[in-house]
Design a protein around this motif. Structure first.
Motif, PDB file in Angstrom:
ATOM      1  N   GLY A  26     -14.183 -39.574 -20.335  1.00 42.23           N
ATOM      2  CA  GLY A  26     -14.328 -40.781 -21.151  1.00 42.23           C
ATOM      3  C   GLY A  26     -15.054 -41.879 -20.398  1.00 42.23           C
ATOM      4  O   GLY A  26     -15.938 -42.559 -20.951  1.00 42.23           O
ATOM      5  N   SER A  27     -14.721 -42.063 -19.131  1.00 40.49           N
ATOM      6  CA  SER A  27     -15.392 -43.076 -18.303  1.00 40.49           C
ATOM      7  C   SER A  27     -16.868 -42.742 -18.135  1.00 40.49           C
ATOM      8  O   SER A  27     -17.736 -43.614 -18.240  1.00 40.49           O
ATOM      9  CB  SER A  27     -14.719 -43.168 -16.931  1.00 40.49           C
ATOM     10  N   LEU A  28     -17.165 -41.443 -17.882  1.00 43.80           N
ATOM     11  CA  LEU A  28     -18.556 -41.028 -17.673  1.00 43.80           C
ATOM     12  C   LEU A  28     -19.402 -41.282 -18.913  1.00 43.80           C
ATOM     13  O   LEU A  28     -20.507 -41.830 -18.822  1.00 43.80           O
ATOM     14  CB  LEU A  28     -18.617 -39.537 -17.321  1.00 43.80           C
ATOM     15  N   ILE A  29     -18.890 -40.882 -20.066  1.00 47.19           N
ATOM     16  CA  ILE A  29     -19.675 -41.033 -21.290  1.00 47.19           C
ATOM     17  C   ILE A  29     -19.823 -42.504 -21.674  1.00 47.19           C
ATOM     18  O   ILE A  29     -20.873 -42.937 -22.165  1.00 47.19           O
ATOM     19  CB  ILE A  29     -19.053 -40.201 -22.429  1.00 47.19           C
ATOM     20  N   THR A  30     -18.805 -43.308 -21.408  1.00 49.50           N
ATOM     21  CA  THR A  30     -18.914 -44.762 -21.640  1.00 49.50           C
ATOM     22  C   THR A  30     -20.017 -45.352 -20.765  1.00 49.50           C
ATOM     23  O   THR A  30     -20.852 -46.140 -21.234  1.00 49.50           O
ATOM     24  CB  THR A  30     -17.572 -45.453 -21.320  1.00 49.50           C
ATOM     25  N   ILE A  31     -20.029 -44.957 -19.502  1.00 55.20           N
ATOM     26  CA  ILE A  31     -21.054 -45.443 -18.569  1.00 55.20           C
ATOM     27  C   ILE A  31     -22.436 -44.993 -19.020  1.00 55.20           C
ATOM     28  O   ILE A  31     -23.394 -45.786 -19.030  1.00 55.20           O
ATOM     29  CB  ILE A  31     -20.763 -44.925 -17.136  1.00 55.20           C
ATOM     30  N   ILE A  32     -22.563 -43.710 -19.400  1.00 56.29           N
ATOM     31  CA  ILE A  32     -23.854 -43.170 -19.823  1.00 56.29           C
ATOM     32  C   ILE A  32     -24.426 -43.985 -20.981  1.00 56.29           C
ATOM     33  O   ILE A  32     -25.611 -44.349 -20.988  1.00 56.29           O
ATOM     34  CB  ILE A  32     -23.709 -41.688 -20.232  1.00 56.29           C
TER      35      ILE A  32
ATOM     36  N   ALA B 103     -10.615 -45.700 -14.546  1.00 55.80           N
ATOM     37  CA  ALA B 103     -11.544 -46.135 -15.597  1.00 55.80           C
ATOM     38  C   ALA B 103     -12.162 -47.491 -15.276  1.00 55.80           C
ATOM     39  O   ALA B 103     -13.380 -47.674 -15.388  1.00 55.80           O
ATOM     40  CB  ALA B 103     -10.818 -46.182 -16.940  1.00 55.80           C
ATOM     41  N   ALA B 104     -11.332 -48.450 -14.855  1.00 58.91           N
ATOM     42  CA  ALA B 104     -11.813 -49.818 -14.621  1.00 58.91           C
ATOM     43  C   ALA B 104     -12.859 -49.856 -13.505  1.00 58.91           C
ATOM     44  O   ALA B 104     -13.928 -50.468 -13.666  1.00 58.91           O
ATOM     45  CB  ALA B 104     -10.633 -50.724 -14.268  1.00 58.91           C
ATOM     46  N   VAL B 105     -12.568 -49.220 -12.390  1.00 56.69           N
ATOM     47  CA  VAL B 105     -13.469 -49.299 -11.230  1.00 56.69           C
ATOM     48  C   VAL B 105     -14.748 -48.503 -11.471  1.00 56.69           C
ATOM     49  O   VAL B 105     -15.854 -48.964 -11.170  1.00 56.69           O
ATOM     50  CB  VAL B 105     -12.752 -48.821  -9.949  1.00 56.69           C
ATOM     51  N   SER B 106     -14.629 -47.290 -12.033  1.00 60.61           N
ATOM     52  CA  SER B 106     -15.829 -46.471 -12.241  1.00 60.61           C
ATOM     53  C   SER B 106     -16.771 -47.103 -13.268  1.00 60.61           C
ATOM     54  O   SER B 106     -17.988 -47.167 -13.048  1.00 60.61           O
ATOM     55  CB  SER B 106     -15.448 -45.052 -12.674  1.00 60.61           C
ATOM     56  N   ILE B 107     -16.225 -47.605 -14.371  1.00 61.76           N
ATOM     57  CA  ILE B 107     -17.075 -48.263 -15.377  1.00 61.76           C
ATOM     58  C   ILE B 107     -17.658 -49.557 -14.814  1.00 61.76           C
ATOM     59  O   ILE B 107     -18.842 -49.863 -15.008  1.00 61.76           O
ATOM     60  CB  ILE B 107     -16.274 -48.535 -16.668  1.00 61.76           C
ATOM     61  N   GLY B 108     -16.832 -50.318 -14.080  1.00 60.22           N
ATOM     62  CA  GLY B 108     -17.322 -51.559 -13.473  1.00 60.22           C
ATOM     63  C   GLY B 108     -18.459 -51.317 -12.504  1.00 60.22           C
ATOM     64  O   GLY B 108     -19.476 -52.031 -12.519  1.00 60.22           O
ATOM     65  N   LEU B 109     -18.326 -50.301 -11.651  1.00 60.97           N
ATOM     66  CA  LEU B 109     -19.387 -49.989 -10.684  1.00 60.97           C
ATOM     67  C   LEU B 109     -20.650 -49.513 -11.393  1.00 60.97           C
ATOM     68  O   LEU B 109     -21.766 -49.923 -11.043  1.00 60.97           O
ATOM     69  CB  LEU B 109     -18.904 -48.917  -9.706  1.00 60.97           C
ATOM     70  N   GLY B 110     -20.483 -48.649 -12.403  1.00 61.34           N
ATOM     71  CA  GLY B 110     -21.647 -48.134 -13.118  1.00 61.34           C
ATOM     72  C   GLY B 110     -22.439 -49.221 -13.814  1.00 61.34           C
ATOM     73  O   GLY B 110     -23.670 -49.281 -13.705  1.00 61.34           O
ATOM     74  N   LEU B 111     -21.746 -50.121 -14.500  1.00 66.25           N
ATOM     75  CA  LEU B 111     -22.432 -51.215 -15.200  1.00 66.25           C
ATOM     76  C   LEU B 111     -22.976 -52.246 -14.213  1.00 66.25           C
ATOM     77  O   LEU B 111     -24.058 -52.808 -14.418  1.00 66.25           O
ATOM     78  CB  LEU B 111     -21.477 -51.877 -16.201  1.00 66.25           C
ATOM     79  N   GLY B 112     -22.228 -52.481 -13.142  1.00 65.79           N
ATOM     80  CA  GLY B 112     -22.671 -53.465 -12.146  1.00 65.79           C
ATOM     81  C   GLY B 112     -23.973 -53.078 -11.486  1.00 65.79           C
ATOM     82  O   GLY B 112     -24.890 -53.897 -11.335  1.00 65.79           O
ATOM     83  N   VAL B 113     -24.086 -51.810 -11.102  1.00 64.19           N
ATOM     84  CA  VAL B 113     -25.318 -51.321 -10.471  1.00 64.19           C
ATOM     85  C   VAL B 113     -26.478 -51.387 -11.455  1.00 64.19           C
ATOM     86  O   VAL B 113     -27.619 -51.692 -11.079  1.00 64.19           O
ATOM     87  CB  VAL B 113     -25.111 -49.874  -9.966  1.00 64.19           C
ATOM     88  N   THR B 114     -26.199 -51.136 -12.728  1.00 64.25           N
ATOM     89  CA  THR B 114     -27.251 -51.185 -13.748  1.00 64.25           C
ATOM     90  C   THR B 114     -27.805 -52.596 -13.913  1.00 64.25           C
ATOM     91  O   THR B 114     -29.012 -52.792 -14.066  1.00 64.25           O
ATOM     92  CB  THR B 114     -26.699 -50.687 -15.104  1.00 64.25           C
ATOM     93  N   VAL B 115     -26.928 -53.585 -13.875  1.00 61.15           N
ATOM     94  CA  VAL B 115     -27.352 -54.983 -14.057  1.00 61.15           C
ATOM     95  C   VAL B 115     -28.056 -55.511 -12.806  1.00 61.15           C
ATOM     96  O   VAL B 115     -29.090 -56.184 -12.887  1.00 61.15           O
ATOM     97  CB  VAL B 115     -26.135 -55.875 -14.400  1.00 61.15           C
ATOM     98  N   GLN B 116     -27.497 -55.202 -11.638  1.00 60.12           N
ATOM     99  CA  GLN B 116     -28.090 -55.665 -10.376  1.00 60.12           C
ATOM    100  C   GLN B 116     -28.694 -54.476  -9.631  1.00 60.12           C
ATOM    101  O   GLN B 116     -28.126 -53.934  -8.694  1.00 60.12           O
ATOM    102  CB  GLN B 116     -27.033 -56.356  -9.509  1.00 60.12           C
ATOM    103  N   THR B 117     -29.863 -54.071 -10.071  1.00 59.85           N
ATOM    104  CA  THR B 117     -30.479 -52.848  -9.537  1.00 59.85           C
ATOM    105  C   THR B 117     -30.922 -52.981  -8.090  1.00 59.85           C
ATOM    106  O   THR B 117     -31.122 -51.978  -7.410  1.00 59.85           O
ATOM    107  CB  THR B 117     -31.701 -52.454 -10.394  1.00 59.85           C
TER     108      THR B 117
ATOM    109  N   GLY C 183     -21.217 -44.417 -11.154  1.00 55.65           N
ATOM    110  CA  GLY C 183     -20.024 -44.362 -11.982  1.00 55.65           C
ATOM    111  C   GLY C 183     -19.411 -42.971 -12.027  1.00 55.65           C
ATOM    112  O   GLY C 183     -18.187 -42.815 -11.984  1.00 55.65           O
ATOM    113  N   SER C 184     -20.265 -41.941 -12.084  1.00 47.34           N
ATOM    114  CA  SER C 184     -19.776 -40.562 -12.102  1.00 47.34           C
ATOM    115  C   SER C 184     -19.044 -40.227 -10.808  1.00 47.34           C
ATOM    116  O   SER C 184     -17.941 -39.663 -10.825  1.00 47.34           O
ATOM    117  CB  SER C 184     -20.943 -39.577 -12.291  1.00 47.34           C
ATOM    118  N   LEU C 185     -19.676 -40.544  -9.687  1.00 44.72           N
ATOM    119  CA  LEU C 185     -19.051 -40.291  -8.386  1.00 44.72           C
ATOM    120  C   LEU C 185     -17.718 -41.008  -8.283  1.00 44.72           C
ATOM    121  O   LEU C 185     -16.711 -40.434  -7.836  1.00 44.72           O
ATOM    122  CB  LEU C 185     -19.985 -40.749  -7.259  1.00 44.72           C
ATOM    123  N   ALA C 186     -17.706 -42.267  -8.678  1.00 42.91           N
ATOM    124  CA  ALA C 186     -16.479 -43.067  -8.576  1.00 42.91           C
ATOM    125  C   ALA C 186     -15.364 -42.471  -9.438  1.00 42.91           C
ATOM    126  O   ALA C 186     -14.217 -42.348  -8.991  1.00 42.91           O
ATOM    127  CB  ALA C 186     -16.754 -44.509  -8.996  1.00 42.91           C
ATOM    128  N   ALA C 187     -15.694 -42.077 -10.675  1.00 42.58           N
ATOM    129  CA  ALA C 187     -14.672 -41.541 -11.588  1.00 42.58           C
ATOM    130  C   ALA C 187     -14.058 -40.251 -11.040  1.00 42.58           C
ATOM    131  O   ALA C 187     -12.834 -40.086 -11.027  1.00 42.58           O
ATOM    132  CB  ALA C 187     -15.277 -41.299 -12.969  1.00 42.58           C
TER     133      ALA C 187
END
Length: 445
Positions: free
Chosen positions: A134-140, A378-392, A413-417
């Motif tokens: 669920g976390s992976l697909i949300t991040i994707i 879920a919180a950390v993996s989604i947060g890291l995935g979106l954070g890296v996307t915004v601040q490339t 995000g995948s690695l973190a999850a």
């Protein structure tokens, strides 16, 4: 293994019509990948035409690989394969940093990995519970929204006319059309809402002079796939590792689709079935690299089409795969996709990628968040995935090879999850693996 659900036999004509419906349902989602990557890497019109056409052709070949069971490959379910949208950002980064040869080398490397890991992955599926998938697909889904908005504004965020009123008008109008069809239409029309939105948006854009049919006029009528069309592959470790990580997310997603199709067709999905399915995807990814297209994975869109039609046999999918192969040999058909304006694509992508993200959230709804460990995963993996996307540029001081991997939100995000779930929920996962092993041993005896 034969399908266990009895369904009425259908004629070839009806099967062909149903197959065409499957093609339409996956077509817009599939051609978006070559259009996005080709535009980001500044492909010429001729290159884009080849890219789209051969991508369509390879979708048909990849689907055939899954439909037909062999001693080693083919899950034998009514499944359609298309370009993996998860690979868009990583491939763009690899192509921009190392060139096309390295991009295609990374695809081949990932395909070989999928093929070799198929047996093992079919046994460790319990390490990917809903909190991880669920976390992976949300991040994707949500990490691709910035790509959608860049197209919505005209395709080039650095251009002076980026976000001009005609572009925004056409883009948001496309979104509105898709929403109206999705809410008020029924049956088949509802299932192709995105495709209709793209077609109507393109026609309206053409009225304002935003569409040129020159690429269609210049395209040839017929061509064959060409090995190493954009050059011979080159192999670079960080690029291959990045695509392997992306491939793991597609394998997790495919697993979910396999089980969903098994439920629809009334067939119990065993470890051997999963192994065959993964191997077929691995071969499809290798072929994508060799013929200079992209990685292929199972399309979840077509599960809905299967449910709508009520026809649960593979016969319509064989027709769909055949149509894809034929269309892929006709460059003029491929060129039609290249004339779609960026704002129209952007509008469609906002809807599509948003839906992917929400599908992830729906999977997370199965998770017990009263368990603090699940909450943290879920919180950390989604947060890291979106954070890296915004601040490339947050990893700009690291070596290029690490920037390729860590600069992509899906990979981070995948690695973190996966790692956080192993760390926090290891005992539960190990117990599930032990239980499954016991069950398998009992079945074997």
């Amino acid at each position: 293994m034969k399908e266990t659900v009895t369904t009425p036999k259908i004629s070839n004509v009806k099967a062909a019509i149903l197959g065409f419906q499957h093609l339409l349902a996956m077509y817009s989602g599939d051609v978006l990948v070559p259009l996005l990557i080709g535009a980001a890497l500044h492909f010429s019109t001729e290159q884009m035409t080849y890219l789209v056409s051969i991508d369509i052709f390879m979708c048909g070949i990849a689907t055939f690989l899954q439909l037909k069971r062999t001693p080693m490959t083919g899950i034998g379910l009514p499944v359609v394969l298309g370009c993996a949208v998860q690979a868009v950002n990583p491939l763009i980064q690899i192509g921009q940093t190392y060139g096309l040869g390295t991009m295609y080398g990374s695809i081949i490397g990932a395909g070989i990995f999928i093929f070799l890991i198929a047996g093992l992955f079919s046994k460790i599926k319990s390490l990917f519970p809903p909190v991880v998938t669920g976390s992976l697909i949300t991040i994707i889904g949500f990490t691709l929204i910035p790509v959608a908005f860049e197209n919505l504004g005209g395709g080039d965020a650095t251009a002076k006319n980026f976000g001009n009123l005609p572009a925004l008008g056409i883009g948001f109008l496309t979104i509105a059309i898709i929403l109206l069809i999705s809410v008020f239409a029924k049956g088949f029309m509802k299932s192709v809402a995105i495709l209709v939105g793209i077609l109507v948006g393109t026609l309206l854009a053409g009225m304002f002079g935003m569409v040129s049919l020159k690429p269609v006029a210049e395209a040839s009528w017929f061509h064959l796939p060409t090995l190493f069309y954009f050059g011979t592959p080159k192999f670079e470790w960080s690029s291959i590792l990045t695509m392997i990580l992306v491939s793991l997310t597609t394998m997790v997603e495919s697993t979910g689709v396999f089980f969903a199709l098994g439920d629809i067709t009334g067939r119990k999905i065993e470890g051997d079935d999963l192994k065959r399915g993964y191997r077929s995807e691995g071969i499809a990814v290798i072929l994508g690299g060799l013929f200079n297209t992209f990685p292929y994975s199972t399309f979840s869109e077509n599960v809905g089409v299967l449910q709508l039609s009520g026809v649960k046999t593979r016969k319509p999918i064989y027709f769909s795969a055949a149509f894809l192969v034929v269309l892929g040999l006709l460059p003029k058909i491929g060129a039609l996709a290249t004339v779609i304006p960026d704002p129209v694509l952007g509008g469609a992508m906002v809807v599509m990628f948003g839906i992917v993200g929400i599908q992830g959230i729906r999977m997370l709804a199965q998770v017990d968040f009263r368990n603090n460990n699940n909450l943290l995963v879920a919180a950390v993996s989604i947060g890291l995935g979106l954070g890296v996307t915004v601040q490339t540029n947050i990893f700009q001081f690291l070596p290029n090879s690490l920037q390729i991997m860590l600069g992509n939100g899906v990979v981070v995000g995948s690695l973190a999850a996966v790692l956080l779930n192993l760390l926090f929920n290891r005992h539960a996962a190990e117990k599930k693996i032990d239980d499954e092993s016991v069950g398998l041993n009992e079945e074997n005896h």
